[in-house]
Design an enzyme around this catalytic site. Structure first.
Site, PDB file in Angstrom:
ATOM      1  N   CYS A 139      74.223  79.157-100.571  1.00  0.00           N
ATOM      2  CA  CYS A 139      74.142  77.707-100.435  1.00  0.00           C
ATOM      3  C   CYS A 139      73.105  77.218-101.436  1.00  0.00           C
ATOM      4  O   CYS A 139      72.293  77.999-101.921  1.00  0.00           O
ATOM      5  CB  CYS A 139      73.746  77.297 -99.018  1.00  0.00           C
ATOM      6  SG  CYS A 139      74.001  75.517 -98.713  1.00  0.00           S
ATOM      7  N   CYS A 178      71.057  74.511-100.686  1.00  0.00           N
ATOM      8  CA  CYS A 178      70.060  73.624-100.046  1.00  0.00           C
ATOM      9  C   CYS A 178      68.642  74.183-100.064  1.00  0.00           C
ATOM     10  O   CYS A 178      67.687  73.420-100.013  1.00  0.00           O
ATOM     11  CB  CYS A 178      70.484  73.247 -98.629  1.00  0.00           C
ATOM     12  SG  CYS A 178      70.476  74.619 -97.466  1.00  0.00           S
ATOM     13  N   CYS A 225      73.052  70.545-100.020  1.00  0.00           N
ATOM     14  CA  CYS A 225      73.814  71.781-100.209  1.00  0.00           C
ATOM     15  C   CYS A 225      74.627  71.783-101.495  1.00  0.00           C
ATOM     16  O   CYS A 225      75.301  72.761-101.812  1.00  0.00           O
ATOM     17  CB  CYS A 225      74.743  72.003 -99.024  1.00  0.00           C
ATOM     18  SG  CYS A 225      73.887  71.966 -97.443  1.00  0.00           S
ATOM     19  N   LYS A 243      81.435  75.404 -89.404  1.00  0.00           N
ATOM     20  CA  LYS A 243      80.003  75.128 -89.297  1.00  0.00           C
ATOM     21  C   LYS A 243      79.819  73.659 -88.926  1.00  0.00           C
ATOM     22  O   LYS A 243      80.250  72.770 -89.652  1.00  0.00           O
ATOM     23  CB  LYS A 243      79.317  75.438 -90.630  1.00  0.00           C
ATOM     24  CG  LYS A 243      77.839  75.112 -90.639  1.00  0.00           C
ATOM     25  CD  LYS A 243      77.148  75.665 -91.875  1.00  0.00           C
ATOM     26  CE  LYS A 243      75.702  75.212 -91.933  1.00  0.00           C
ATOM     27  NZ  LYS A 243      75.018  75.712 -93.131  1.00  0.00           N
ATOM     28  N   ARG A 287      65.183  74.478 -90.887  1.00  0.00           N
ATOM     29  CA  ARG A 287      64.853  73.621 -92.037  1.00  0.00           C
ATOM     30  C   ARG A 287      63.371  73.674 -92.329  1.00  0.00           C
ATOM     31  O   ARG A 287      62.957  73.489 -93.470  1.00  0.00           O
ATOM     32  CB  ARG A 287      65.358  72.209 -91.792  1.00  0.00           C
ATOM     33  CG  ARG A 287      66.890  72.258 -91.858  1.00  0.00           C
ATOM     34  CD  ARG A 287      67.572  70.951 -91.647  1.00  0.00           C
ATOM     35  NE  ARG A 287      69.015  71.224 -91.569  1.00  0.00           N
ATOM     36  CZ  ARG A 287      69.914  70.343 -91.210  1.00  0.00           C
ATOM     37  NH1 ARG A 287      69.521  69.110 -90.894  1.00  0.00           N
ATOM     38  NH2 ARG A 287      71.182  70.663 -91.165  1.00  0.00           N
ATOM     39  N   ARG A 314      73.822  66.019 -93.217  1.00  0.00           N
ATOM     40  CA  ARG A 314      74.874  66.923 -93.670  1.00  0.00           C
ATOM     41  C   ARG A 314      76.230  66.591 -93.048  1.00  0.00           C
ATOM     42  O   ARG A 314      77.140  67.408 -93.041  1.00  0.00           O
ATOM     43  CB  ARG A 314      74.492  68.366 -93.322  1.00  0.00           C
ATOM     44  CG  ARG A 314      73.119  68.812 -93.822  1.00  0.00           C
ATOM     45  CD  ARG A 314      73.149  70.235 -94.334  1.00  0.00           C
ATOM     46  NE  ARG A 314      71.857  70.908 -94.393  1.00  0.00           N
ATOM     47  CZ  ARG A 314      70.923  70.684 -95.302  1.00  0.00           C
ATOM     48  NH1 ARG A 314      71.093  69.758 -96.228  1.00  0.00           N
ATOM     49  NH2 ARG A 314      69.801  71.384 -95.294  1.00  0.00           N
ATOM     50  N   GLU A 365      90.075  74.319 -90.925  1.00  0.00           N
ATOM     51  CA  GLU A 365      89.038  74.935 -91.765  1.00  0.00           C
ATOM     52  C   GLU A 365      89.300  76.428 -91.943  1.00  0.00           C
ATOM     53  O   GLU A 365      89.190  76.979 -93.036  1.00  0.00           O
ATOM     54  CB  GLU A 365      87.647  74.735 -91.139  1.00  0.00           C
ATOM     55  CG  GLU A 365      87.029  73.371 -91.381  1.00  0.00           C
ATOM     56  CD  GLU A 365      86.571  73.180 -92.833  1.00  0.00           C
ATOM     57  OE1 GLU A 365      86.701  74.115 -93.648  1.00  0.00           O
ATOM     58  OE2 GLU A 365      86.097  72.074 -93.143  1.00  0.00           O
ATOM     59  N   LYS A 368      79.456  78.593 -86.208  1.00  0.00           N
ATOM     60  CA  LYS A 368      78.017  78.328 -86.180  1.00  0.00           C
ATOM     61  C   LYS A 368      77.750  76.888 -85.785  1.00  0.00           C
ATOM     62  O   LYS A 368      78.402  76.002 -86.343  1.00  0.00           O
ATOM     63  CB  LYS A 368      77.472  78.595 -87.577  1.00  0.00           C
ATOM     64  CG  LYS A 368      76.038  78.211 -87.794  1.00  0.00           C
ATOM     65  CD  LYS A 368      75.670  78.449 -89.221  1.00  0.00           C
ATOM     66  CE  LYS A 368      74.253  77.947 -89.424  1.00  0.00           C
ATOM     67  NZ  LYS A 368      73.884  77.914 -90.801  1.00  0.00           N
ATOM     68  N   SER A 400      68.758  78.972 -85.378  1.00  0.00           N
ATOM     69  CA  SER A 400      67.318  78.847 -85.145  1.00  0.00           C
ATOM     70  C   SER A 400      66.968  78.073 -83.875  1.00  0.00           C
ATOM     71  O   SER A 400      66.118  78.491 -83.098  1.00  0.00           O
ATOM     72  CB  SER A 400      66.669  78.189 -86.362  1.00  0.00           C
ATOM     73  OG  SER A 400      67.257  76.927 -86.627  1.00  0.00           O
ATOM     74  N   TYR A 412      68.389  85.863 -84.384  1.00  0.00           N
ATOM     75  CA  TYR A 412      66.964  86.132 -84.612  1.00  0.00           C
ATOM     76  C   TYR A 412      66.406  87.036 -83.515  1.00  0.00           C
ATOM     77  O   TYR A 412      65.270  87.483 -83.602  1.00  0.00           O
ATOM     78  CB  TYR A 412      66.190  84.807 -84.684  1.00  0.00           C
ATOM     79  CG  TYR A 412      66.698  83.918 -85.803  1.00  0.00           C
ATOM     80  CD1 TYR A 412      66.289  84.130 -87.122  1.00  0.00           C
ATOM     81  CD2 TYR A 412      67.618  82.897 -85.558  1.00  0.00           C
ATOM     82  CE1 TYR A 412      66.784  83.344 -88.151  1.00  0.00           C
ATOM     83  CE2 TYR A 412      68.115  82.107 -86.578  1.00  0.00           C
ATOM     84  CZ  TYR A 412      67.686  82.334 -87.877  1.00  0.00           C
ATOM     85  OH  TYR A 412      68.177  81.561 -88.898  1.00  0.00           O
TER      86      TYR A 412
HETATM   87  C1  PBG Z   1      72.237  76.588 -95.329  1.00  0.00           C
HETATM   88  C2  PBG Z   1      72.083  77.120 -93.965  1.00  0.00           C
HETATM   89  C3  PBG Z   1      71.530  76.502 -92.819  1.00  0.00           C
HETATM   90  C4  PBG Z   1      71.518  77.468 -91.816  1.00  0.00           C
HETATM   91  C5  PBG Z   1      72.082  78.612 -92.351  1.00  0.00           C
HETATM   92  N1  PBG Z   1      72.448  78.376 -93.671  1.00  0.00           N
HETATM   93  C6  PBG Z   1      70.944  75.168 -92.617  1.00  0.00           C
HETATM   94  C7  PBG Z   1      71.768  73.967 -92.623  1.00  0.00           C
HETATM   95  O1  PBG Z   1      72.980  73.972 -92.792  1.00  0.00           O
HETATM   96  O2  PBG Z   1      71.156  72.913 -92.482  1.00  0.00           O
HETATM   97  C8  PBG Z   1      70.966  77.292 -90.438  1.00  0.00           C
HETATM   98  C9  PBG Z   1      70.570  78.549 -89.751  1.00  0.00           C
HETATM   99  C10 PBG Z   1      69.737  78.366 -88.535  1.00  0.00           C
HETATM  100  O3  PBG Z   1      69.499  77.238 -88.054  1.00  0.00           O
HETATM  101  O4  PBG Z   1      69.308  79.398 -88.018  1.00  0.00           O
HETATM  102  N2  PBG Z   1      73.122  75.556 -95.513  1.00  0.00           N
END
Ligand code: PBG
Length: 323
Positions: A120, A122, A130, A195, A205, A217, A233, A248, A274, A313
């Site tokens: 990515c 970002c 992104c 996603k 972030r 986003r 998708e 995700k 996260s 995690y």
């Molecule tokens: C990159 C990306 C993100 C996450 C994984 N790859 C952040 C987003 O899309 O804002 C999030 C992973 C997480 O929250 O653990 N685009």
């Protein structure tokens, strides 16, 4: 047959019987552990919103990955915190970028560890978006080339699997084409096919220093209200060459995981993100929840819904409990 002949409790009376009839099991090789690598030496900096997770410099990352591997964990997913960010995300596709250097070191020093790289822009764009941006718009087609170049330079460094997370239309195809043209036809693509535009990415972030400077986003990630759109998708990504599909976040989208598992034979991954991690950690630290127990319950739920692979995690802690 009914009660009292039939008594479901008979099979719950003790652990050896419960263990025998258990339908779903977790094992460490199904886990992928997401990790953050940063420039410098000797660094292990805790991410305040994700206790127990760190920014690692490459030398320290190598040591940590040895212990991750010794726990039997299936693989790691790498995210990079570059030295500097710019408008064109130069650090993402620099052959000597932070992720590329980390992959090279890991492949040299920790044989046998599976390394997946997040693809990515970002983490590398100054504005945290992104893709390339014009005014307020995140440009799709113009971003594809840079995204594909990122995947190629990660593959060249030795990544075992590349995992596009940007959600630009056509990125899986663009990556597949560029990899194939450069003789990386055997590198699989794990697509973040489904996603969602989720509030649960909040702590990440901070971890990746990638909060968008303006806007959000929602023009590329999916609306949390939509399920049928996930099928579209996924179909596109499969046609473009995705080898592994991913949903995700995981916990709030178990219905999507199940729907995909029932319809597609592809290996299916789910990313416990996260915010799912940090929410449980915080409640555990407050003493409001039993952390080991709820951690394992959240993971078994994702697996029961149909995920073959879980990015989490909690990978290390869960692997230790499973021993
Ligand atoms: C990159 C990306 C993100 C996450 C994984 N790859 C952040 C987003 O899309 O804002 C999030 C992973 C997480 O929250 O653990 N685009």
């Amino acid at each position: 047959m009914t009660f009292p002949t039939t008594r479901p409790r008979r099979l719950r009376m003790n652990e050896i019987v419960r263990d025998m009839v258990r339908e779903t099991r977790l094992s460490p090789e199904q886990f992928v552990y997401p990790m953050f690598v940063c420039p410098g030496e000797g660094l292990k900096r805790e991410i305040s919103s994700m206790p127990g997770n760190y920014h690692w410099s490459v030398d320290m990352l190598v040591e940590e990955v040895r212990s991750v591997k010794s726990l039997g964990i299936g693989g790691i997913m790498l995210f990079g915190i570059p030295e500097k960010k710019d408008d064109r995300a130069g650090g993402a596709y620099d052959d000597h970028g932070i992720v590329q250097e980390a992959v090279r070191a890991l492949k040299r020093e920790v044989p046998g560890i599976l390394v997946i790289t997040d693809v990515c822009l970002c983490e590398y764009t100054a504005n945290g978006h992104c893709g390339l941006v014009s005014g307020e718009e995140i440009l799709n087609d113009e971003s594809l080339e840079l995204i594909a170049m990122t995947a190629l330079s990660q593959a060249k460094a030795g990544a075992d699997i590349v995992a596009p997370s940007d959600m630009m239309d056509g990125r899986v195809g663009a990556i597949r084409k560029l990899l194939d043209a450069n003789h990386y036809q055997n590198i699989p693509i794990l697509s973040y096919a489904v996603k969602y535009a989720s509030g649960f990415y909040g702590p990440f972030r901070e971890a990746a220093d990638s909060a968008p400077a303006f806007g959000d986003r929602r023009s590329h990630q999916m609306d949390p209200a939509n399920a049928l759109e996930a099928l579209r998708e996924v179909e596109l990504d499969i046609e473009e060459g995705a080898d592994i599909l991913m949903v995700k976040p995981a916990g709030p989208y178990l219905d999507i995981i199940r729907m995909l598992k029932d319809r597609y034979p592809h290996p299916l991954a789910a990313y416990q993100v996260s915010g799912e991690y940090s929410a449980l950690m915080a409640a555990g630290q407050m003493g409001w929840l039993d952390l080991p127990r709820t951690m394992m319950e959240s993971l078994i739920g994702i697996r029961r819904a149909g995920a073959d692979i879980i990015l989490t995690y909690f990978a290390k802690e869960a692997a230790k409990l499973l021993r």
